[in-house]
Motif scaffolding. Sequence first.
Motif, PDB file in Angstrom:
ATOM      1  N   ALA A  12       0.836  -1.208   0.000  1.00  0.00           N
ATOM      2  CA  ALA A  12       0.000   0.000   0.000  1.00  0.00           C
ATOM      3  C   ALA A  12       0.868   1.254   0.000  1.00  0.00           C
ATOM      4  N   VAL A  13       1.923   1.250   0.804  1.00  0.00           N
ATOM      5  CA  VAL A  13       2.833   2.391   0.865  1.00  0.00           C
ATOM      6  C   VAL A  13       3.565   2.559  -0.472  1.00  0.00           C
ATOM      7  N   ALA A  14       4.031   1.455  -1.035  1.00  0.00           N
ATOM      8  CA  ALA A  14       4.743   1.521  -2.315  1.00  0.00           C
ATOM      9  C   ALA A  14       3.844   2.113  -3.401  1.00  0.00           C
ATOM     10  N   LYS A  15       2.589   1.713  -3.412  1.00  0.00           N
ATOM     11  CA  LYS A  15       1.647   2.232  -4.408  1.00  0.00           C
ATOM     12  C   LYS A  15       1.362   3.713  -4.181  1.00  0.00           C
ATOM     13  N   ARG A  16       1.177   4.099  -2.918  1.00  0.00           N
ATOM     14  CA  ARG A  16       0.865   5.475  -2.549  1.00  0.00           C
ATOM     15  C   ARG A  16       2.079   6.387  -2.701  1.00  0.00           C
ATOM     16  N   TYR A  18       4.262   7.031  -0.135  1.00  0.00           N
ATOM     17  CA  TYR A  18       4.643   7.600   1.159  1.00  0.00           C
ATOM     18  C   TYR A  18       3.967   6.812   2.279  1.00  0.00           C
ATOM     19  N   TYR A  19       4.498   6.993   3.498  1.00  0.00           N
ATOM     20  CA  TYR A  19       3.906   6.408   4.703  1.00  0.00           C
ATOM     21  C   TYR A  19       2.941   7.398   5.329  1.00  0.00           C
ATOM     22  N   ARG A  21       0.806   7.927   9.182  1.00  0.00           N
ATOM     23  CA  ARG A  21       1.116   7.632  10.586  1.00  0.00           C
ATOM     24  C   ARG A  21       0.814   6.176  10.961  1.00  0.00           C
ATOM     25  N   GLY A  22      -0.318   5.675  10.578  1.00  0.00           N
ATOM     26  CA  GLY A  22      -0.696   4.309  10.943  1.00  0.00           C
ATOM     27  C   GLY A  22       0.260   3.277  10.367  1.00  0.00           C
ATOM     28  N   ASP A  23       0.607   3.447   9.110  1.00  0.00           N
ATOM     29  CA  ASP A  23       1.539   2.509   8.476  1.00  0.00           C
ATOM     30  C   ASP A  23       2.924   2.595   9.096  1.00  0.00           C
ATOM     31  N   LEU A  24       3.376   3.803   9.376  1.00  0.00           N
ATOM     32  CA  LEU A  24       4.679   3.998  10.009  1.00  0.00           C
ATOM     33  C   LEU A  24       4.715   3.315  11.374  1.00  0.00           C
ATOM     34  N   ARG A  25       3.649   3.481  12.146  1.00  0.00           N
ATOM     35  CA  ARG A  25       3.580   2.847  13.470  1.00  0.00           C
ATOM     36  C   ARG A  25       3.601   1.324  13.373  1.00  0.00           C
ATOM     37  N   ASP A  46       4.954  15.891   8.265  1.00  0.00           N
ATOM     38  CA  ASP A  46       6.369  15.504   8.235  1.00  0.00           C
ATOM     39  C   ASP A  46       6.522  14.049   7.821  1.00  0.00           C
ATOM     40  N   ILE A  47       5.660  13.186   8.349  1.00  0.00           N
ATOM     41  CA  ILE A  47       5.716  11.766   7.989  1.00  0.00           C
ATOM     42  C   ILE A  47       5.496  11.615   6.488  1.00  0.00           C
ATOM     43  N   GLU A  48       4.443  12.231   5.988  1.00  0.00           N
ATOM     44  CA  GLU A  48       4.146  12.102   4.566  1.00  0.00           C
ATOM     45  C   GLU A  48       5.263  12.700   3.705  1.00  0.00           C
ATOM     46  N   ASP A  49       5.671  13.920   4.011  1.00  0.00           N
ATOM     47  CA  ASP A  49       6.666  14.592   3.168  1.00  0.00           C
ATOM     48  C   ASP A  49       8.022  13.892   3.195  1.00  0.00           C
ATOM     49  N   LEU A  50       8.511  13.571   4.393  1.00  0.00           N
ATOM     50  CA  LEU A  50       9.828  12.934   4.480  1.00  0.00           C
ATOM     51  C   LEU A  50       9.843  11.539   3.876  1.00  0.00           C
ATOM     52  N   THR A  51       8.772  10.782   4.089  1.00  0.00           N
ATOM     53  CA  THR A  51       8.769   9.441   3.511  1.00  0.00           C
ATOM     54  C   THR A  51       8.578   9.492   2.001  1.00  0.00           C
ATOM     55  N   ARG A  52       7.830  10.445   1.504  1.00  0.00           N
ATOM     56  CA  ARG A  52       7.660  10.597   0.055  1.00  0.00           C
ATOM     57  C   ARG A  52       9.011  10.916  -0.599  1.00  0.00           C
TER      58      ARG A  52
END
Length: 149
Positions: A12-16, A18-19, A21-25, A46-52
């Motif tokens: 799901a993250v690979a398709k989207r 980015y991570y 919060r729930g996926d990161l946790r 921050d989670i979305e931007d940095l992981t993207r």
Amino acid sequence: MEREVLDEVGPAVAKRGYYNRGDLRKVALWKSPRSTGYIDRNGDSDIEDLTRIALAAPERLRHRLLCLLDGVGVPIASALLTACEPSVFTVIDYRAIDTLRAHGELSQRPSYTSYLQVCSELAKRLDTDLRTLDRALWQWSKEQDKASQ
């Protein structure tokens, strides 16, 4: 929990791209349950931007960029990458490092990049995938601990 991370969260993250919060946790909990309190210090943007940014970066830099998040060190960064691309990345773990050292594959504490290179070459030599190799390295170390008790 590994099945959920590798079969559901990672794809799901690979398709989207980015991570959230729930996926990161979930991935942090899989790798290191103690880290989730630190993970929660990060803002959603921050989670979305940095992981993207990290997931789009060159492979050699991805783990470093993920480490910009609170509560994410190299082991958790490696788990985040492994969840998304288990054929390319593997989780770095002290048990696996100990096993590789005991078998002469590593001589010192490696960077993640050098660890990944050693594991990739070993997996290719053994004709296996990185997840299977990681599980085997971890298990060998665990059995050595049991034998020494």
